[in-house]
Write an enzyme that holds these catalytic residues in place. Structure first.
Site, PDB file in Angstrom:
ATOM      1  CB  CYS A  73      54.018  76.892  21.172  1.00  0.00           C
ATOM      2  SG  CYS A  73      53.160  76.199  19.763  1.00  0.00           S
ATOM      3  CD  GLU A  75      56.965  80.143  19.860  1.00  0.00           C
ATOM      4  OE1 GLU A  75      56.687  79.068  20.452  1.00  0.00           O
ATOM      5  OE2 GLU A  75      57.186  80.213  18.651  1.00  0.00           O
TER       6      GLU A  75
HETATM    7  N1  THU Z   1      56.293  74.558  18.438  1.00  0.00           N
HETATM    8  C1  THU Z   1      56.665  75.565  19.284  1.00  0.00           C
HETATM    9  O1  THU Z   1      56.859  75.348  20.490  1.00  0.00           O
HETATM   10  N2  THU Z   1      56.812  76.796  18.772  1.00  0.00           N
HETATM   11  C2  THU Z   1      56.737  77.097  17.440  1.00  0.00           C
HETATM   12  O2  THU Z   1      56.939  78.254  17.073  1.00  0.00           O
HETATM   13  C3  THU Z   1      56.396  76.058  16.470  1.00  0.00           C
HETATM   14  C4  THU Z   1      56.019  74.745  17.037  1.00  0.00           C
HETATM   15  C5  THU Z   1      56.174  73.217  18.990  1.00  0.00           C
HETATM   16  C6  THU Z   1      54.796  72.639  19.059  1.00  0.00           C
HETATM   17  C7  THU Z   1      55.088  71.162  19.061  1.00  0.00           C
HETATM   18  O3  THU Z   1      55.397  70.749  20.384  1.00  0.00           O
HETATM   19  C8  THU Z   1      56.330  71.029  18.218  1.00  0.00           C
HETATM   20  O4  THU Z   1      56.921  72.321  18.190  1.00  0.00           O
HETATM   21  C9  THU Z   1      56.100  70.541  16.803  1.00  0.00           C
HETATM   22  O5  THU Z   1      55.165  71.306  16.168  1.00  0.00           O
END
Ligand code: THU
Length: 157
Positions: A73, A75
């Site tokens: 992700c 973050e």
């Molecule tokens: N994702 C994030 O990067 N941060 C979040 O807070 C929620 C989800 C990403 C993970 C994945 O690459 C995509 O969003 C779909 O879930």
């Protein structure tokens, strides 16, 4: 037995423009970081920007992989990058922005549980509260400490 109740304090802004200048700057950095998202599988793009105690801003964006669990992700990409490049500098704030097809969502995108866990440890390491900005086009939430997004968190023993 007693019934207990938790309350969460947060600020609700009507958009990036309503934020105080320094928050606006970090929110814009998170929106801008969405461009570095590599998300060919979900097509959901997330950007994050963290501010360190000395004002340095470090960005992150979600990075996906054909072997799904290998991705990360936005973050955690930003927080781990800050930890790797500036291990002794406290992280004081993180902004998160996301949406499908490189377009910022109207409502904020709430961080997943794993990212909240990493935010908590980042705050413990910093020894001071870390604020969190969840950025949408029509709505921005500001939390002043990680506990408000993650009560009853597991911390190191
Ligand atoms: N994702 C994030 O990067 N941060 C979040 O807070 C929620 C989800 C990403 C993970 C994945 O690459 C995509 O969003 C779909 O879930």
């Amino acid at each position: 037995m007693t019934e207990e109740k938790l309350t969460i304090d947060y600020q609700h802004y009507s958009g990036i423009e309503e934020l105080p200048a320094s928050d606006r700057e970090l929110a814009e950095a998170a929106v801008n970081a969405m461009k570095a998202s590599y998300a060919p599988y979900s097509r959901f793009n997330v950007g994050a920007a963290v501010r360190l105690e000395d004002g340095t801003v470090v960005i992150g964006a979600n990075q996906e992989n054909a072997a799904f669990p290998s991705g990360l992700c936005a973050e955690r990409t930003a927080l781990f990058s800050a930890g790797a490049s500036y291990p002794r500098k406290a992280v004081v704030e993180i902004a998160v922005a996301g949406g499908a097809g490189m377009t910022l969502n109207a409502e904020p995108v709430p961080p997943c549980g794993a990212c909240r866990q990493v935010m908590m440890e980042t705050q413990v390491r910093a020894g001071r509260n870390m604020s969190i900005l969840l950025v949408g086009a029509d709505s921005v939430y500001k939390f002043s400490r990680v506990q408000d997004l993650m009560p009853f968190s597991f911390e190191k023993l």
